[in-house]
Design an enzyme around this catalytic site. Structure first.
Site, PDB file in Angstrom:
ATOM      1  N   ASP A 184      14.388  12.740  -2.018  1.00 12.78           N
ATOM      2  CA  ASP A 184      13.613  12.593  -0.773  1.00 12.78           C
ATOM      3  C   ASP A 184      12.991  13.941  -0.432  1.00 12.78           C
ATOM      4  O   ASP A 184      13.632  14.983  -0.543  1.00 12.78           O
ATOM      5  CB  ASP A 184      14.546  12.130   0.359  1.00 12.78           C
ATOM      6  CG  ASP A 184      13.797  11.640   1.583  1.00 12.78           C
ATOM      7  OD1 ASP A 184      13.994  10.479   1.974  1.00 12.78           O
ATOM      8  OD2 ASP A 184      13.013  12.429   2.176  1.00 12.78           O
ATOM      9  N   THR A 201      10.236  14.564   4.762  1.00 15.81           N
ATOM     10  CA  THR A 201       9.108  14.621   5.691  1.00 15.81           C
ATOM     11  C   THR A 201       9.694  14.468   7.101  1.00 15.81           C
ATOM     12  O   THR A 201      10.919  14.353   7.267  1.00 15.81           O
ATOM     13  CB  THR A 201       8.127  13.462   5.450  1.00 15.81           C
ATOM     14  OG1 THR A 201       8.772  12.238   5.840  1.00 15.81           O
ATOM     15  CG2 THR A 201       7.705  13.382   3.985  1.00 15.81           C
ATOM     16  N   GLU A 247       4.990   6.965   3.190  1.00 19.55           N
ATOM     17  CA  GLU A 247       4.531   7.150   4.570  1.00 19.55           C
ATOM     18  C   GLU A 247       4.463   5.740   5.138  1.00 19.55           C
ATOM     19  O   GLU A 247       3.864   4.855   4.518  1.00 19.55           O
ATOM     20  CB  GLU A 247       3.163   7.819   4.608  1.00 19.55           C
ATOM     21  CG  GLU A 247       3.180   9.286   4.202  1.00 19.55           C
ATOM     22  CD  GLU A 247       3.941  10.173   5.180  1.00 19.55           C
ATOM     23  OE1 GLU A 247       4.049   9.802   6.363  1.00 19.55           O
ATOM     24  OE2 GLU A 247       4.427  11.235   4.751  1.00 19.55           O
ATOM     25  N   THR A 275       5.918  -4.399   1.443  1.00 18.10           N
ATOM     26  CA  THR A 275       5.917  -4.886   2.824  1.00 18.10           C
ATOM     27  C   THR A 275       5.073  -6.156   2.952  1.00 18.10           C
ATOM     28  O   THR A 275       4.115  -6.349   2.197  1.00 18.10           O
ATOM     29  CB  THR A 275       5.345  -3.796   3.756  1.00 18.10           C
ATOM     30  OG1 THR A 275       5.046  -4.367   5.026  1.00 18.10           O
ATOM     31  CG2 THR A 275       4.065  -3.176   3.214  1.00 18.10           C
ATOM     32  N   ASP A 276       5.419  -6.973   3.940  1.00 25.30           N
ATOM     33  CA  ASP A 276       4.604  -8.168   4.198  1.00 25.30           C
ATOM     34  C   ASP A 276       3.199  -7.807   4.693  1.00 25.30           C
ATOM     35  O   ASP A 276       2.286  -8.636   4.658  1.00 25.30           O
ATOM     36  CB  ASP A 276       5.309  -9.107   5.192  1.00 25.30           C
ATOM     37  CG  ASP A 276       5.547  -8.491   6.575  1.00 25.30           C
ATOM     38  OD1 ASP A 276       5.279  -7.283   6.755  1.00 25.30           O
ATOM     39  OD2 ASP A 276       6.014  -9.218   7.470  1.00 25.30           O
ATOM     40  N   GLU A 277       3.029  -6.545   5.139  1.00 22.23           N
ATOM     41  CA  GLU A 277       1.715  -6.158   5.689  1.00 22.23           C
ATOM     42  C   GLU A 277       0.612  -6.195   4.637  1.00 22.23           C
ATOM     43  O   GLU A 277      -0.569  -6.197   4.982  1.00 22.23           O
ATOM     44  CB  GLU A 277       1.781  -4.763   6.312  1.00 22.23           C
ATOM     45  CG  GLU A 277       2.692  -4.718   7.510  1.00 22.23           C
ATOM     46  CD  GLU A 277       2.417  -3.572   8.468  1.00 22.23           C
ATOM     47  OE1 GLU A 277       1.385  -2.897   8.346  1.00 22.23           O
ATOM     48  OE2 GLU A 277       3.253  -3.359   9.355  1.00 22.23           O
ATOM     49  N   TYR A 301      -2.331   2.225   5.884  1.00 26.72           N
ATOM     50  CA  TYR A 301      -0.950   2.101   5.396  1.00 26.72           C
ATOM     51  C   TYR A 301      -0.792   0.885   4.487  1.00 26.72           C
ATOM     52  O   TYR A 301      -0.334   1.002   3.344  1.00 26.72           O
ATOM     53  CB  TYR A 301       0.033   2.006   6.578  1.00 26.72           C
ATOM     54  CG  TYR A 301       1.385   1.431   6.172  1.00 26.72           C
ATOM     55  CD1 TYR A 301       2.244   2.135   5.337  1.00 26.72           C
ATOM     56  CD2 TYR A 301       1.788   0.157   6.612  1.00 26.72           C
ATOM     57  CE1 TYR A 301       3.470   1.598   4.941  1.00 26.72           C
ATOM     58  CE2 TYR A 301       3.007  -0.376   6.221  1.00 26.72           C
ATOM     59  CZ  TYR A 301       3.841   0.341   5.393  1.00 26.72           C
ATOM     60  OH  TYR A 301       5.048  -0.192   4.988  1.00 26.72           O
ATOM     61  N   LYS A 315       0.008   0.482   0.379  1.00 28.28           N
ATOM     62  CA  LYS A 315       1.156  -0.270  -0.172  1.00 28.28           C
ATOM     63  C   LYS A 315       0.659  -1.357  -1.128  1.00 28.28           C
ATOM     64  O   LYS A 315       1.273  -1.607  -2.174  1.00 28.28           O
ATOM     65  CB  LYS A 315       1.991  -0.895   0.956  1.00 28.28           C
ATOM     66  CG  LYS A 315       2.705   0.097   1.853  1.00 28.28           C
ATOM     67  CD  LYS A 315       3.768   0.919   1.152  1.00 28.28           C
ATOM     68  CE  LYS A 315       4.992   0.113   0.796  1.00 28.28           C
ATOM     69  NZ  LYS A 315       6.076   0.985   0.247  1.00 28.28           N
ATOM     70  N   ASN A 318      11.806  -4.554   9.909  1.00 25.75           N
ATOM     71  CA  ASN A 318      13.235  -4.277   9.987  1.00 25.75           C
ATOM     72  C   ASN A 318      13.600  -3.648  11.333  1.00 25.75           C
ATOM     73  O   ASN A 318      12.783  -2.927  11.925  1.00 25.75           O
ATOM     74  CB  ASN A 318      13.628  -3.257   8.916  1.00 25.75           C
ATOM     75  CG  ASN A 318      13.681  -3.814   7.512  1.00 25.75           C
ATOM     76  OD1 ASN A 318      14.598  -3.523   6.762  1.00 25.75           O
ATOM     77  ND2 ASN A 318      12.707  -4.632   7.124  1.00 25.75           N
ATOM     78  N   HIS A 334      -5.377  -4.222  14.605  1.00 24.01           N
ATOM     79  CA  HIS A 334      -4.001  -4.681  14.836  1.00 24.01           C
ATOM     80  C   HIS A 334      -3.773  -6.098  14.289  1.00 24.01           C
ATOM     81  O   HIS A 334      -4.362  -7.064  14.785  1.00 24.01           O
ATOM     82  CB  HIS A 334      -3.760  -4.666  16.350  1.00 24.01           C
ATOM     83  CG  HIS A 334      -2.330  -4.747  16.745  1.00 24.01           C
ATOM     84  ND1 HIS A 334      -1.925  -4.647  18.054  1.00 24.01           N
ATOM     85  CD2 HIS A 334      -1.195  -4.910  16.026  1.00 24.01           C
ATOM     86  CE1 HIS A 334      -0.612  -4.744  18.118  1.00 24.01           C
ATOM     87  NE2 HIS A 334      -0.147  -4.909  16.899  1.00 24.01           N
TER      88      HIS A 334
END
Ligand code: NAD
Ligand code: DAU
Length: 339
Positions: free
Chosen positions: A37, A40, A87, A128-130, A153, A157, A183, A279
């Site tokens: 790691d 950050t 990030e 991620t689901d995003e 972001y 991903k 989460n 958003h």
């Protein structure tokens, strides 16, 4: 089932990584974990102070986008990589996307290449689901939903997911991608909705709800995410994507009222503020693939887990005050020398 005993975990000082390390060391007596790691702002070594003296655990400070540092840290041989390092905060990616592209895309490629060179038997990419973008009032994300990321972001991903896929298709590296929903739990950096609102409320500060507060997320307790990752590591099929969700759709207003209710605080603390650009309106996950193939199920109910999480922040005021003041950054130097 894959025999993965020596695991190279990246981003283990963050929220989900540190919870996963606690979970894995508790659940698997014969596992060995190296936590790599870069520390950050989101990396907090104090999250793992209780396992520092465990012989099965080691820590190396380094950047996943630095090939030499990654190769050096892999000395000794590992069976698998679990890549949590990223990030992660959408609002920060809107202010400056550079680090997101470097860490999330280039860093993932560096790790994939290192795993390929080392002949590893598993690579779990924590996504991620995003990456699927935003849903309307109905429907769920499945693994077949087209990728349509809306923030820098989530775009970074999604890019990493595709690079991971290419390492499976082109080189045969046994890569699996997990796509989990929002989460919550202990050790979450207080910039994300739940820990920000809990710690703001405790400090009698306003809770800034974006837009109309009606955006919906599918919440999952972090230990349920950890058990899903373990199931994928040990039993997932190479080249596959696995969605992970808690099945707990809540609007941000509902979450906020629930937090205030648990803390016994007044709703006048809520302040509606300007919306986040781009958003996403709603996320909801279809987890039937991981349930069917790997027998995974979330073990925690939303209400109990939220209450336990809020209590954790109440009882660990020292932790979040050290995070907010920046004092947690001093821990590495104290324990390991120069930063
Ligand atoms: P976090 O921001 O709490 O922690 C990220 C960790 O990565 C930190 O310890 C940080 O120091 C480390 N890191 C960042 N850049 C690095 C680099 N270049 N080299 C090495 N380490 C670096 O993140 P989190 O919320 O725990 O998320 C972990 C992973 O799970 C991420 O990949 C994220 O995209 C994914 N995810 C998060 C959620 C969520 O709700 N938080 C949901 C689904 C998926
Ligand atoms: O869905 C998984 C994703 O969940 C992860 O991939 C990301 O790393 C993680 O940060 C999270 O992204 P979100 O943008 O959904 O999480 P965040 O906690 O930032 O926001 C949750 C919701 O709350 C979202 O609709 C925006 C809103 N919000 C957030 C903050 C920080 C507010 O209304 N006010 C706030 O101050």
């Amino acid at each position: 089932m894959s025999e993965c005993k020596r695991i190279f975990v990246t981003g283990g000082c963050g929220f989900i990584g540190s919870n996963f390390i606690h979970y894995a060391l508790a659940e698997r007596s014969d596992i060995e974990i190296r936590n790599f790691d870069n520390l950050t702002y989101a990396g907090n070594l104090e999250n793992l102070a209780d396992v520092e003296s465990d012989a099965r655990y080691s820590f190396v400070k380094g950047d996943i986008a630095d090939r030499r540092a990654v190769e050096a840290a892999l000395e000794g041989g590992f069976d698998a990589v679990i890549n949590f390092a990223a990030e992660t905060h959408v609002d920060r990616s809107i202010l400056d996307a550079g680090d997101f592209i470097r860490t999330n895309v280039l860093g993932t490629q560096v790790l994939l290449e290192a795993a390929r060179s080392a002949g590893m038997v598993r690579f779990v990419q924590i996504s991620t689901d995003e990456v699927y973008g935003s849903l309307g009032a109905t429907g769920l994300f499945t693994e077949e939903t087209p990728l349509a990321p809306n923030s820098p972001y989530s775009a970074s991903k999604a890019a990493a997911d595709l690079v991971a896929r290419s390492y499976f298709r082109t080189f045969g590296l046994p890569v699996m991608v997990t796509r989990c929903s929002n989460n919550f739990g202990p050790y979450q950096f207080p910039e994300k909705l739940i820990p920000l609102f809990v710690t703001n409320a405790l400090a009698e500060r306003k809770l800034p709800l974006y837009g109309d507060g009606m955006n919906v997320r599918d919440w999952i307790y972090v230990d349920d995410h950890s058990s899903a990752i373990m199931a994928v590591l040990e039993g997932g099929r190479a080249g596959e994507v696995y969605n992970i969700g808690g099945g707990n759709e809540r609007s941000n207003v509902e979450i906020t009222r629930a937090i205030l209710g648990i803390l016994g605080k007044d709703e006048s603390l809520i302040e509606f503020v300007r919306d986040r650009p781009g958003h996403d309106r709603r996320y909801a996950i279809d987890s039937s693939k991981i349930e069917r193939e790997l027998g995974w199920r979330p073990a925690h109910t939303f209400d109990d887990a939220l209450e336990a999480t809020v209590r954790w922040y109440v009882e660990h005021e020292d932790w979040w005050r050290r995070v907010r003041s920046g004092e947690y950054m001093e821990y590495y130097q104290k324990q390991y020398g120069e930063r």
